[in-house]
Design an enzyme around this catalytic site. Structure first.
Site, mmCIF file in Angstrom:
data_model
loop_
_atom_site.group_PDB
_atom_site.id
_atom_site.type_symbol
_atom_site.label_atom_id
_atom_site.label_comp_id
_atom_site.label_asym_id
_atom_site.label_seq_id
_atom_site.Cartn_x
_atom_site.Cartn_y
_atom_site.Cartn_z
ATOM 1 N N CYS A 57 0.806 -1.222 0.000
ATOM 2 C CA CYS A 57 0.000 0.000 0.000
ATOM 3 C C CYS A 57 0.838 1.271 0.000
ATOM 4 C CB CYS A 57 -0.915 0.018 1.221
ATOM 5 S SG CYS A 57 -0.022 0.059 2.797
ATOM 6 N N GLN A 58 2.156 1.160 0.033
ATOM 7 C CA GLN A 58 2.969 2.360 0.252
ATOM 8 C C GLN A 58 2.753 3.433 -0.804
ATOM 9 O OE1 GLN A 58 3.957 -0.741 0.691
ATOM 10 N NE2 GLN A 58 5.619 -0.931 2.158
#
Length: 339
Positions: A9-10
């Site tokens: 998800c970064q």
């Protein structure tokens, strides 16, 4: 029968600034194409994916483009797709952790005749797992008939906010989306419900009086003058006030990966009990996500994991009770499909 994934998800996360969120083009976000490759290879009956809710708004200069591409490319493989942004606390869990759940179902004969609102609000897998309030809601439609490469360059170009609302259903090239309201649990858990007794808290978790002002400053509202590295322009960086200490009568804030360690931080939880002010222990972080006590305590060979690493694990984890609710409905559907 089922492909499950939580791609990194970064590149979408709210922890990133708007300008640094790179979405599908980022080093982490590109894992989406590997998920799609597995779908093309195995053609599972169901696909269950999870990510941060920011995914629906990515990237910053073309809001919703990445999610549109995901819907389009997965839909082209013969799937109908449900999505919902879910706050774990609304379903009774003791942490305000907000994520988007995506469930894709391989299209069968007759599926195209389903009423999208019925799927979103009542009959879909997510609706049955995570009930919604019965409200009359306006539905928006987003046509995604263009190819993925055209969507990449043109979708919502300069269009402002993302057109995708917190719930929806995609089928036959059209995304149907609605702003829904969760049916809140009757007896929700709160932060105070998961605490260990003060007598079991090691000394290093208690905040020394001389360091309390550091924590208070970091949690407080502030405006700091900074200079842009590239242009040299001066600007004010502002932060709002955060609760200090965290209220035991509410669900906790979202656990972040930097929750561990003794150094003062704006984002770590600080609670006040009869014993004073302290940080949360790994066992309490595990409980906030619904894991068994000491789930992250040691490796298979018995070697212990540091408390900071255990906190990092919980900052990356899911609230497993939500996954269990969705998994129960999926398991029922798989049994029907295979019978």
């Amino acid at each position: 029968d089922l492909l499950v994934g939580g791609f990194p998800c970064q590149d979408y996360s709210v922890a990133k600034t708007l300008n640094s969120s790179k979405g599908l083009k980022g080093k982490k976000g590109v894992l989406w194409w590997e998920i799609l490759r597995l779908v093309q290879l195995r053609k599972p009956q169901f696909v269950f994916l999870e990510n941060v809710d920011r995914l629906l708004k990515s990237p910053s200069n073309q809001r919703g483009r990445d999610f549109a591409i995901m819907l389009k490319t997965l839909g082209d493989e013969g799937y109908a797709i449900e999505w919902r942004i879910v706050n774990a606390a609304e379903y009774g869990f003791p942490q305000r952790r907000i994520r988007v759940f995506i469930v894709a179902t391989r299209i069968k004969r007759g599926t195209s005749n389903l009423d999208p609102q019925e799927v979103i609000l009542k009959k879909g897998i997510l609706a049955r797992a995570l009930p919604l309030e019965k409200l009359k809601l306006a539905e928006d439609e987003i046509e995604l008939h263009d190819t993925a490469d055209v969507l990449t360059s043109k979708f919502n170009k300069g269009g402002g906010k993302s057109p995708f609302l917190n719930a929806g259903y995609f089928i036959n090239g059209v995304a149907h989306t609605i702003k829904t309201v969760a049916k809140v649990a009757d007896t929700p858990m709160v932060l105070g419900d998961i605490l260990v007794p003060d007598s079991q808290v090691p000394d290093e978790y208690w905040i020394e009086g001389k360091r309390l002002k550091e924590w208070q400053y970091l949690k407080g509202a502030k405006s700091i003058e900074r200079t842009h590295k590239g242009s040299g322009t001066k600007y004010n960086y502002a932060e709002g006030k955060m609760a200090f200490p965290d209220l035991l009568t509410n669900p906790s804030r979202t656990i972040l990966t930097g929750e561990g360690g003794t150094s003062p931080s704006r984002f770590k939880h600080i609670i006040q009990t009869k014993g004073g002010y302290r940080r949360l222990m790994p066992i309490e972080l595990e409980r906030l996500n619904g894991f068994p006590d000491n789930w992250t305590q040691s490796l298979e060979d018995g070697s212990l994991i540091s408390d900071a690493r255990r906190a990092f694990f919980m900052g990356n984890a899911l609230v497993i009770g939500l996954i269990q609710k969705v998994g129960t409905v999926l398991a029922s559907e798989i049994r029907k499909t295979n019978s």
